[in-house]
Scaffold this motif. Structure first.
Motif, PDB file in Angstrom:
ATOM      1  N   ARG A   1      56.581  48.523  72.897  1.00 56.40           N
ATOM      2  CA  ARG A   1      55.299  48.669  71.885  1.00 56.40           C
ATOM      3  C   ARG A   1      54.746  47.880  70.469  1.00 56.40           C
ATOM      4  NH1 ARG A   1      57.281  53.000  72.933  1.00 56.40           N
ATOM      5  NH2 ARG A   1      58.290  53.482  71.255  1.00 56.40           N
TER       6      ARG A   1
ATOM      7  N   ILE B   1      47.050  39.262  85.252  1.00 60.95           N
ATOM      8  CA  ILE B   1      47.987  40.371  83.508  1.00 60.95           C
ATOM      9  C   ILE B   1      47.353  41.448  84.900  1.00 60.95           C
ATOM     10  CG2 ILE B   1      47.574  41.165  81.886  1.00 60.95           C
ATOM     11  CD1 ILE B   1      47.688  38.320  80.514  1.00 60.95           C
TER      12      ILE B   1
ATOM     13  N   ALA C   1      54.787  40.865  79.414  1.00 61.15           N
ATOM     14  CA  ALA C   1      54.835  42.199  78.233  1.00 61.15           C
ATOM     15  C   ALA C   1      54.235  42.833  78.691  1.00 61.15           C
ATOM     16  CB  ALA C   1      54.438  41.385  76.851  1.00 61.15           C
ATOM     17  N   LYS C   2      53.232  43.169  79.231  1.00 58.86           N
ATOM     18  CA  LYS C   2      53.493  43.926  80.093  1.00 58.86           C
ATOM     19  C   LYS C   2      54.033  44.787  80.691  1.00 58.86           C
ATOM     20  CE  LYS C   2      49.388  45.354  83.024  1.00 58.86           C
ATOM     21  NZ  LYS C   2      48.439  44.914  83.945  1.00 58.86           N
ATOM     22  N   ARG C   3      54.566  44.292  81.162  1.00 61.22           N
ATOM     23  CA  ARG C   3      55.687  45.150  82.176  1.00 61.22           C
ATOM     24  C   ARG C   3      56.388  45.780  81.657  1.00 61.22           C
ATOM     25  NH1 ARG C   3      57.745  41.330  86.962  1.00 61.22           N
ATOM     26  NH2 ARG C   3      55.679  41.697  87.827  1.00 61.22           N
TER      27      ARG C   3
ATOM     28  N   GLY D   1      52.235  37.390  79.130  1.00 65.34           N
ATOM     29  CA  GLY D   1      51.195  38.439  79.532  1.00 65.34           C
ATOM     30  C   GLY D   1      51.879  38.925  79.333  1.00 65.34           C
ATOM     31  N   ALA D   2      52.239  38.505  81.427  1.00 70.56           N
ATOM     32  CA  ALA D   2      52.515  39.685  82.792  1.00 70.56           C
ATOM     33  C   ALA D   2      53.515  40.075  81.792  1.00 70.56           C
ATOM     34  CB  ALA D   2      52.238  38.749  83.386  1.00 70.56           C
TER      35      ALA D   2
ATOM     36  N   GLY E   1      56.287  46.765  78.650  1.00 71.55           N
ATOM     37  CA  GLY E   1      54.975  48.098  77.623  1.00 71.55           C
ATOM     38  C   GLY E   1      55.720  47.032  76.340  1.00 71.55           C
ATOM     39  N   ARG E   2      55.364  46.103  76.111  1.00 70.43           N
ATOM     40  CA  ARG E   2      54.757  45.505  75.098  1.00 70.43           C
ATOM     41  C   ARG E   2      54.040  44.767  74.886  1.00 70.43           C
ATOM     42  NH1 ARG E   2      59.950  45.616  75.991  1.00 70.43           N
ATOM     43  NH2 ARG E   2      61.287  45.116  74.921  1.00 70.43           N
ATOM     44  N   ASN E   3      52.659  45.317  73.825  1.00 63.92           N
ATOM     45  CA  ASN E   3      51.127  44.259  73.257  1.00 63.92           C
ATOM     46  C   ASN E   3      51.532  43.090  73.537  1.00 63.92           C
ATOM     47  OD1 ASN E   3      50.474  47.169  73.461  1.00 63.92           O
ATOM     48  ND2 ASN E   3      51.860  47.266  71.296  1.00 63.92           N
TER      49      ASN E   3
ATOM     50  N   VAL F   1      53.197  47.687  84.832  1.00 64.72           N
ATOM     51  CA  VAL F   1      53.568  48.200  83.838  1.00 64.72           C
ATOM     52  C   VAL F   1      54.672  49.213  84.370  1.00 64.72           C
ATOM     53  CG1 VAL F   1      53.988  49.841  82.365  1.00 64.72           C
ATOM     54  CG2 VAL F   1      51.565  48.566  82.254  1.00 64.72           C
TER      55      VAL F   1
ATOM     56  N   THR G   1      49.676  42.958  87.261  1.00 61.08           N
ATOM     57  CA  THR G   1      51.074  42.954  86.680  1.00 61.08           C
ATOM     58  C   THR G   1      51.037  44.571  86.328  1.00 61.08           C
ATOM     59  OG1 THR G   1      51.174  41.045  86.278  1.00 61.08           O
ATOM     60  CG2 THR G   1      52.667  42.084  85.015  1.00 61.08           C
TER      61      THR G   1
END
Length: 75
Positions: free
Chosen positions: A11, A52, A28-30, A25-26, A32-34, A57, A55
């Motif tokens: 988060r 993205i 980070a999404k995987r 970004g991909a 669980g980061r914004n 989570v 991708t």
């Protein structure tokens, strides 16, 4: 991926001012980061959006808690 795991918690917000095709970004999404991305080239921006969007989570709530307590060691 290792840098995001060791430097951030689930988060957290990751800033990438040179986003390119969206690797940060991909990941980070995987995990669980914004993320906040900046990319001036529209072709790269469109490629990043497509990447993205496809991708998944993979960080669930229990994994996120475990990483907060004990971050992984990267080589």
């Amino acid at each position: 991926m290792c840098q995001l795991l060791t430097a951030t918690k689930p988060r957290d917000l990751v800033l990438d001012p040179f986003f390119g095709t969206g690797t940060t970004g991909a990941v980070a999404k995987r995990l669980g980061r914004n993320f906040l991305d900046i990319e001036k080239d529209s072709d790269y921006a469109q490629a990043a959006l497509a990447r993205i969007a496809n991708t998944p989570v993979t960080m669930d709530a229990f994994s996120a808690l475990e990483y907060e307590k004990r971050p992984p060691k990267c080589r």
